[in-house]
Write a protein that holds these residues in place. Sequence first.
Motif, short mmCIF file in Angstrom:
data_model
loop_
_atom_site.label_atom_id
_atom_site.label_comp_id
_atom_site.label_asym_id
_atom_site.label_seq_id
_atom_site.Cartn_x
_atom_site.Cartn_y
_atom_site.Cartn_z
N UNK A 57 0.91 -1.21 -0.16
CA UNK A 57 0.02 0.05 -0.03
C UNK A 57 0.98 1.18 -0.08
N UNK A 58 2.22 1.13 0.01
CA UNK A 58 2.96 2.13 -0.03
C UNK A 58 3.76 2.19 -1.44
N UNK A 59 3.22 1.25 -2.31
CA UNK A 59 4.27 1.11 -3.51
C UNK A 59 3.29 1.83 -4.54
N UNK A 60 3.85 1.82 -5.87
CA UNK A 60 3.31 2.54 -6.87
C UNK A 60 3.23 1.69 -8.09
N UNK A 61 2.06 2.11 -9.00
CA UNK A 61 1.64 1.31 -10.23
C UNK A 61 1.43 2.57 -11.23
N UNK A 62 2.29 2.76 -11.98
CA UNK A 62 2.40 3.85 -13.02
C UNK A 62 1.82 2.92 -14.42
N UNK A 63 0.64 3.20 -14.75
CA UNK A 63 0.10 2.61 -16.08
C UNK A 63 0.43 2.99 -17.16
N UNK A 64 1.33 2.31 -17.92
CA UNK A 64 2.01 2.20 -19.31
C UNK A 64 1.73 1.41 -20.07
N UNK A 65 1.99 1.65 -21.43
CA UNK A 65 1.73 0.50 -22.33
C UNK A 65 2.85 -0.63 -22.16
#
Length: 453
Positions: A395-403
């Motif tokens: 819950x402290x992570x990050x998911x950057x949505x990219x192709x």
Amino acid sequence: MKTLILNAQVVNENVIQECDVLISNGHIERIGLDLQHIPADHTVNANGKHLLPGLIDDQVHFREPGLTHKATIHTEARSAVAGGVTSFMEMPNTVPNTLTQTLLEDKYQIASETSLANYSFFMGASNDNYEEVMLTDKSKVCGIKIFMGSSTGNMLVDAPEVLEKIFANAPCIIATHCEDEPTVRQRMDHFRALYGENVPYNIHALIRNEEACLTSSSFAMALAHKHKTRLHILHISTGDEIVLFEPGIRSDGQILCLDGTKKLVTAEACVHHLWFDAEDYHTLGNKIKCNPAIKAPHHKEVILQAVLDNRIDVIATDHAPHTAAEKAQHYWQAPSGLPLVQHSLNVMLELSKQGKISLEKVVEKTSHAVADCFQIADRGYIREGYWADLALVDLNGSTKVAPENIYSKCGWSPFEGTDFHSKVTHTWVSGHLAYEDGVFNETVKGKRLLFNR
């Protein structure tokens, strides 16, 4: 093969507590504290992370057979697992439509060979396959799907006598797509004549409007009450429909009304109807064109409140990929549907971080209640003896949505550019570590869901 998950914040049955979890032979063998002394083949230190039951998505379109240029069971199951979804229920509007028991079993065979996630498939109903529908094995098939609104192929069921027969005699739960076909067609003709090719940005919400949804949902509910049929109404998209549903509770694996009686009619909300609204057509256009339509902003707030007070029982995706080229066509030609399954958990965790829904409620609506609603055997909870379907999230992570990190075969997402403040790090499917930090292990396939009916 034994796996030991240590120091996880386990989110389960409305409680969050630090626990260790021992997985053995695909199942959860022990849950407790200080299990680190137990010999294991693989150990995962989950310190600082949250362990959730794997999501069960009760509505996806994985496009196989017949539409495999858009997606396959293999590609979309991988996408699901990367997002913490461990089980799915897939819809029958493939090519050919899943309207016979033989075609239904063909899909199960494909999944047994290619799906990384656990799986079930709906038997499709049409105006002329009543006998095939009645042959559905309720212990091995998730349900019967009825499109009470326009769809592809021979899937629209609008013959009153057929609907009466199916509702009167269905061997298991019926799931419906509810949009009133005459209303949709009349409004489509009206707006096509009014605007031609120069359509307003939000025309889809105007064509597939609140009236179309409420009329059809009301009709389906009336049939269910008339015949005492177990009904599940999919993808509620309007606040107008919420008055149809009773608030409820879950108890002992059942979905109940507040008076303790079993809910005859349950409902589903989808993540895109909780995240997007009609103003997003300005920037996303056909990318968020779907049926039923994403509508005016106030609807998503009413739908979310209905999730919180248990008028809406489960949350799913209606994952329905099309190619980028197909979606880039003019409005009148572009197909409806969008890819969602990889990021549905990220969406719900983001809403939780915003204070709109608790983490415990997210787990309830995406796992516990789905298992209860469909009476799935030994899944949907973190319990000793249950299958180990688990998602570990930071819950402290990050998911950057990219192709480059989209796993759906279509290669795009309506969430592109979004930076979610959570990350799925591990996913176990029936005890098998199928996904870990961007790496898939496909040596073991998912299993067919079974049902206690």
